[in-house]
Write a protein that holds these residues in place. Structure first.
Motif, mmCIF file in Angstrom:
data_model
loop_
_atom_site.group_PDB
_atom_site.id
_atom_site.type_symbol
_atom_site.label_atom_id
_atom_site.label_comp_id
_atom_site.label_asym_id
_atom_site.label_seq_id
_atom_site.Cartn_x
_atom_site.Cartn_y
_atom_site.Cartn_z
ATOM 1 N N SER A 138 -0.882 5.834 4.040
ATOM 2 C CA SER A 138 -1.202 6.904 3.095
ATOM 3 C C SER A 138 -0.284 6.799 1.883
ATOM 4 C CB SER A 138 -1.037 8.259 3.788
ATOM 5 O OG SER A 138 0.328 8.526 3.962
ATOM 6 N N GLY A 139 -0.296 7.853 1.065
ATOM 7 C CA GLY A 139 0.555 7.836 -0.122
ATOM 8 C C GLY A 139 2.039 7.962 0.228
ATOM 9 N N GLY A 140 2.331 8.549 1.373
ATOM 10 C CA GLY A 140 3.731 8.760 1.745
ATOM 11 C C GLY A 140 4.183 7.976 2.964
ATOM 12 N N PHE A 168 0.203 0.858 -4.189
ATOM 13 C CA PHE A 168 -1.046 0.807 -4.971
ATOM 14 C C PHE A 168 -0.917 1.693 -6.213
ATOM 15 C CE2 PHE A 168 -4.722 -1.418 -3.194
ATOM 16 C CZ PHE A 168 -4.258 -1.808 -1.946
ATOM 17 N N ASP A 169 -0.387 2.915 -6.020
ATOM 18 C CA ASP A 169 -0.309 3.856 -7.142
ATOM 19 C C ASP A 169 0.636 3.360 -8.242
ATOM 20 O OD1 ASP A 169 -2.052 5.502 -5.806
ATOM 21 O OD2 ASP A 169 -0.512 6.812 -4.998
ATOM 22 N N LYS A 170 1.810 2.821 -7.828
ATOM 23 C CA LYS A 170 2.779 2.351 -8.828
ATOM 24 C C LYS A 170 2.252 1.121 -9.554
ATOM 25 C CE LYS A 170 7.027 4.158 -6.739
ATOM 26 N NZ LYS A 170 8.232 3.807 -5.968
ATOM 27 N N GLY A 181 -3.728 6.052 -8.493
ATOM 28 C CA GLY A 181 -4.098 4.691 -8.872
ATOM 29 C C GLY A 181 -4.834 3.886 -7.816
ATOM 30 N N GLY A 182 -4.613 4.207 -6.517
ATOM 31 C CA GLY A 182 -5.171 3.382 -5.444
ATOM 32 C C GLY A 182 -6.647 3.060 -5.613
ATOM 33 N N PRO A 183 -7.504 4.088 -5.672
ATOM 34 C CA PRO A 183 -8.935 3.809 -5.793
ATOM 35 C C PRO A 183 -9.292 3.131 -7.118
ATOM 36 C CG PRO A 183 -8.528 6.182 -5.472
ATOM 37 C CD PRO A 183 -7.209 5.499 -5.428
ATOM 38 N N GLY A 272 -5.633 7.238 7.087
ATOM 39 C CA GLY A 272 -4.825 7.553 5.907
ATOM 40 C C GLY A 272 -5.563 7.081 4.660
ATOM 41 N N GLY A 273 -5.133 7.588 3.504
ATOM 42 C CA GLY A 273 -5.834 7.323 2.246
ATOM 43 C C GLY A 273 -6.145 5.863 1.967
ATOM 44 N N VAL A 274 -5.194 4.958 2.238
ATOM 45 C CA VAL A 274 -5.416 3.536 1.952
ATOM 46 C C VAL A 274 -6.466 2.948 2.921
ATOM 47 C CG1 VAL A 274 -4.273 1.300 1.601
ATOM 48 C CG2 VAL A 274 -3.049 3.388 1.077
ATOM 49 N N ALA A 276 -9.249 3.934 3.107
ATOM 50 C CA ALA A 276 -10.519 3.937 2.366
ATOM 51 C C ALA A 276 -10.724 2.621 1.618
ATOM 52 C CB ALA A 276 -10.546 5.099 1.372
ATOM 53 N N ASN A 277 -9.708 1.761 1.622
ATOM 54 C CA ASN A 277 -9.806 0.503 0.872
ATOM 55 C C ASN A 277 -10.798 -0.450 1.557
ATOM 56 O OD1 ASN A 277 -8.779 -2.447 0.338
ATOM 57 N ND2 ASN A 277 -8.065 -1.191 -1.358
ATOM 58 N N ARG A 278 -11.816 -0.843 0.805
ATOM 59 C CA ARG A 278 -12.902 -1.640 1.397
ATOM 60 C C ARG A 278 -12.424 -2.998 1.876
ATOM 61 N NH1 ARG A 278 -17.844 0.768 0.407
ATOM 62 N NH2 ARG A 278 -17.646 2.427 -1.119
ATOM 63 N N THR A 301 -8.770 10.163 3.227
ATOM 64 C CA THR A 301 -7.795 10.942 2.453
ATOM 65 C C THR A 301 -7.704 12.352 3.057
ATOM 66 O OG1 THR A 301 -9.597 11.286 0.918
ATOM 67 C CG2 THR A 301 -7.966 9.673 0.270
ATOM 68 N N ASP A 302 -6.786 13.164 2.536
ATOM 69 C CA ASP A 302 -6.513 14.461 3.159
ATOM 70 C C ASP A 302 -7.766 15.340 3.229
ATOM 71 O OD1 ASP A 302 -3.994 13.526 3.303
ATOM 72 O OD2 ASP A 302 -3.166 14.794 1.718
ATOM 73 N N ASN A 303 -7.913 16.026 4.343
ATOM 74 C CA ASN A 303 -9.094 16.882 4.545
ATOM 75 C C ASN A 303 -8.809 17.891 5.654
ATOM 76 O OD1 ASN A 303 -10.413 15.837 7.264
ATOM 77 N ND2 ASN A 303 -9.584 14.063 6.181
HETATM 78 O O1 KG4 Z 1 -3.690 10.232 3.011
HETATM 79 P P1 KG4 Z 1 -3.703 10.553 1.569
HETATM 80 O O2 KG4 Z 1 -4.908 11.262 1.004
HETATM 81 O O3 KG4 Z 1 -2.488 11.440 1.157
HETATM 82 C C1 KG4 Z 1 -1.247 11.321 1.748
HETATM 83 O O4 KG4 Z 1 -1.062 11.938 2.847
HETATM 84 O O5 KG4 Z 1 -0.440 10.582 1.169
HETATM 85 O O6 KG4 Z 1 -3.473 9.165 0.811
HETATM 86 C C2 KG4 Z 1 -3.465 9.062 -0.582
HETATM 87 C C3 KG4 Z 1 -3.140 7.620 -0.951
HETATM 88 C C4 KG4 Z 1 -2.868 7.455 -2.444
HETATM 89 O O7 KG4 Z 1 -1.704 6.678 -2.589
HETATM 90 C C5 KG4 Z 1 -4.115 6.727 -2.924
HETATM 91 O O8 KG4 Z 1 -3.891 5.932 -4.062
HETATM 92 C C6 KG4 Z 1 -4.454 5.873 -1.730
HETATM 93 O O9 KG4 Z 1 -4.229 6.743 -0.625
HETATM 94 N N1 KG4 Z 1 -5.860 5.405 -1.746
HETATM 95 C C7 KG4 Z 1 -6.213 4.106 -1.831
HETATM 96 C C8 KG4 Z 1 -7.639 4.073 -1.861
HETATM 97 N N2 KG4 Z 1 -8.084 5.371 -1.792
HETATM 98 C C9 KG4 Z 1 -6.975 6.164 -1.717
HETATM 99 N N3 KG4 Z 1 -5.478 2.978 -1.878
HETATM 100 C C10 KG4 Z 1 -6.129 1.813 -1.938
HETATM 101 N N4 KG4 Z 1 -7.481 1.691 -1.986
HETATM 102 C C11 KG4 Z 1 -8.264 2.787 -1.947
HETATM 103 N N5 KG4 Z 1 -9.609 2.659 -1.994
#
Ligand code: KG4
Ligand code: ZN
Length: 341
Positions: A138-140, A168-170, A181-183, A272-274, A276-278, A301-303
């Motif tokens: 995830s982001g953290g 990814f974000d940085k 930035g990730g998506p 976790g958010g990442v 979602a990366n295909r 991602t968070d829900n």
């Molecule tokens: O789980 P999350 O929604 O929030 C946290 O608990 O951190 O994750 C968010 C993170 C962000 O850094 C976002 O850029 C990344 O997930 N993210 C992705 C993608 N979609 C979201 N990173 C890479 N590829 C993606 N498609």
């Protein structure tokens, strides 16, 4: 405590307000999500005070929305994210959960946000069985966890510096893309050649299961500076994004498969958010000989749905509404196994 029929889940740990109703018998009934991305985008990152205020503004209307969509007057239990996360933001969800618990005279359960993420594939038609290896990105957080059963989590590896989503974000930021930035980086990468640059696969050759992304970030930064100096940055951006994504994904997939094999686990959950990366999803499915599970894209991602589902599983720990828990730092491997599972 007997399993509830319907659990209301509340997520407010960061920059999304998530609400859902989950039935122990029929699964997810209704869910709603409000993203604060637009509010924070101008600052380039999440501003905690703005996050808390917006949760206050949005939470009750979202709860009313899912309750009326589902035609339900009162749930049998309420689950809320108690951490880890931004303390003020967490207190909004915790305060609301306990207030409603008192009003509705129903039990309230405090849920660990990362446990919510790792149980999110349980919302899908074919949920994973225990035990499994979880890659939580995830982001953290970036974590490899041996999940033996609900609450029994052994941390096998984690990041020594940036989390995967943070990397990814940085990187997206230095490429001049927006927030988060990730998506955006992943979308740009689709247009690029992932072999154009050979970026380091951090820690992949080390025998341990830890990650480090700062070297990769620096390598990308140097290439961007070079391209800027040469005046060719516009034509290189997609190739840099694709090569970065490939290096990050190779590392995550390589270590996750190694962890599963060394633990004798033939199921991997990516969450976790990442998650979602295909590219991450397709690579791990292609290279791992066992089964791979992930939540649908919107539940990576968070829900609120993942919190409702995790809360329903942990209902034996629910208490009468009195205590608002908000824990900024909360290691996942300190959770316990609920008494009745
Ligand atoms: O789980 P999350 O929604 O929030 C946290 O608990 O951190 O994750 C968010 C993170 C962000 O850094 C976002 O850029 C990344 O997930 N993210 C992705 C993608 N979609 C979201 N990173 C890479 N590829 C993606 N498609
Ligand atoms: Zn999260």
């Amino acid at each position: 405590m007997t399993a509830p029929k319907i659990t209301l889940g509340i997520e407010t740990s960061c920059d999304e307000t998530g609400v859902a109703l989950f039935s122990t018998q029929t699964g997810l009934i209704a869910h709603a999500l409000h993203s604060q991305i637009d509010l924070h985008a101008v600052y380039g990152g999440v501003v905690p005070e703005i996050a808390s205020r917006d949760h206050v503004r949005m939470l009750l209307p979202l709860i009313q929305q899912v309750m009326s969509e589902a035609g339900i007057e009162k749930p049998d239990a309420i689950a809320y994210t108690a951490g880890p996360g931004l303390t003020g933001a967490l207190m909004v969800g915790g305060g609301m959960a306990n207030g409603l618990g008192l009003a509705w005279d129903c039990p309230v359960v405090a849920v660990h946000h990362m446990e919510g993420h790792l149980l999110a594939p349980m919302l899908e038609e074919k949920p994973p069985e225990f035990p499994f290896l979880a890659l939580l990105v995830s982001g953290g957080h970036t974590m490899l966890i041996a999940v033996r059963r609900l609450g029994e989590y052994e941390m096998l590896g984690t990041t020594l510096d940036d989390a995967a989503g943070e990397a990814f974000d940085k990187t997206a930021k230095i490429l001049g893309l927006g927030y988060p930035g990730g998506p955006l980086l992943a979308a740009l990468a689709e247009e690029g050649d992932d072999r154009a640059y050979s970026f380091p696969r951090p820690m992949l050759n080390r025998p341990n299961l830890d990650f480090s992304f700062s070297g990769l970030k620096t390598a990308v930064m140097l290439e961007i500076r070079k391209a800027e100096a040469a005046g060719s940055i516009d034509s290189c951006r997609a190739d840099i994004a694709a090569s970065f994504q490939r290096a990050a994904v190779d590392t995550l997939v390589g270590k996750a498969i190694r962890a599963a094999e060394s633990e004798g686990l033939d199921r991997i959950v990516v969450a976790g958010g990442v998650g979602a990366n295909r590219l991450l999803r397709s690579e791990i499915a292609e290279r791992f000989s066992g089964e791979v599970y992930y939540p649908r894209f919107e539940f990576c991602t968070d829900n609120g749905a993942m919190i409702a589902a995790a809360g329903a599983l942990r209902i034996s720990q629910a208490k009468a509404a009195t205590e608002i828990r908000a824990v900024a730092r909360w290691p996942l491997d300190t959770l316990d196994v609920p008494a009745t599972t």
